[in-house]
Design an enzyme around this catalytic site. Sequence first.
Site, PDB file in Angstrom:
ATOM      1  N   CYS A   1     -20.731  -0.836  57.580  1.00  0.00           N
ATOM      2  CA  CYS A   1     -19.762   0.253  57.556  1.00  0.00           C
ATOM      3  C   CYS A   1     -18.788   0.170  58.720  1.00  0.00           C
ATOM      4  O   CYS A   1     -17.848   0.953  58.790  1.00  0.00           O
ATOM      5  CB  CYS A   1     -20.484   1.593  57.605  1.00  0.00           C
ATOM      6  SG  CYS A   1     -21.447   1.765  59.109  1.00  0.00           S
TER       7      CYS A   1
ATOM      8  N   ASP B   1     -19.390   0.904  61.804  1.00  0.00           N
ATOM      9  CA  ASP B   1     -19.629   1.895  62.846  1.00  0.00           C
ATOM     10  C   ASP B   1     -20.311   1.268  64.054  1.00  0.00           C
ATOM     11  O   ASP B   1     -21.047   0.294  63.936  1.00  0.00           O
ATOM     12  CB  ASP B   1     -20.500   3.038  62.305  1.00  0.00           C
ATOM     13  CG  ASP B   1     -19.728   3.909  61.340  1.00  0.00           C
ATOM     14  OD1 ASP B   1     -18.500   3.985  61.486  1.00  0.00           O
ATOM     15  OD2 ASP B   1     -20.347   4.506  60.447  1.00  0.00           O
TER      16      ASP B   1
ATOM     17  N   CYS C   1     -19.330   7.457  61.802  1.00  0.00           N
ATOM     18  CA  CYS C   1     -20.336   8.094  60.966  1.00  0.00           C
ATOM     19  C   CYS C   1     -20.967   9.358  61.556  1.00  0.00           C
ATOM     20  O   CYS C   1     -21.510   9.355  62.657  1.00  0.00           O
ATOM     21  CB  CYS C   1     -21.425   7.079  60.671  1.00  0.00           C
ATOM     22  SG  CYS C   1     -22.836   7.820  59.910  1.00  0.00           S
TER      23      CYS C   1
ATOM     24  N   CYS D   1     -27.776   4.216  59.189  1.00  0.00           N
ATOM     25  CA  CYS D   1     -27.245   5.064  60.268  1.00  0.00           C
ATOM     26  C   CYS D   1     -28.323   5.271  61.340  1.00  0.00           C
ATOM     27  O   CYS D   1     -28.043   5.242  62.535  1.00  0.00           O
ATOM     28  CB  CYS D   1     -26.792   6.421  59.734  1.00  0.00           C
ATOM     29  SG  CYS D   1     -25.761   6.335  58.255  1.00  0.00           S
TER      30      CYS D   1
HETATM   31 FE1  FES Z   1     -22.732   3.460  58.797  1.00  0.00          FE
HETATM   32 FE2  FES Z   1     -23.626   5.833  59.103  1.00  0.00          FE
HETATM   33  S1  FES Z   1     -22.350   5.162  57.505  1.00  0.00           S
HETATM   34  S2  FES Z   1     -23.787   4.217  60.481  1.00  0.00           S
END
Ligand code: FES
Length: 157
Positions: free
Chosen positions: A35, A37, A64, A108
């Site tokens: 993602c 992040d 996120c 996450c």
């Molecule tokens: Fe990737 Fe939460 S969506 S860390």
Amino acid sequence: MSNFEDKAREAMANPRNVGEMEDADSVGTAGSADCGDMLRMWLKFTEKDGKKVIDRASFQSFGCQTAIAVASMATELLKGKSVEDARKLSPDDLTGDLGPLPPMKIHCGQLVEGALHNALGENREQQDEATTPTLAQSISSQQQGNIKIVPLEGDQE
Ligand code: FES
């Protein structure tokens, strides 16, 4: 509305321990290529009964919201934990009262775990702030993979 979402929303509305820790003993960073992040965690240690324990923890994250909620919980429950015990915590443990993460949010929690483990492996007693790369620099050095530990460039001689 699931229980998790309610609790996560609550944690996100008032996240704890956000921001860089000026006098941290250690810092760890992890990024998720899934993602994009990134999350960075700072730790301050103290000694209790002859054991090295976490005095406090803080974090910084872009993106996120779930990772922010988990990191908020995790930094609270890390206080007073020995380094040994902290190493054993799974992403499920780190979510604390939030409860188990929904399947699509599991990474996450792994992001928070990754940053914690990186910080625990980098127990430099005196962190020189000037040698710590910014989060943006770490993001740019991110590679492919699921959860990636990003080494701190300040380590290099
Ligand atoms: Fe990737 Fe939460 S969506 S860390």
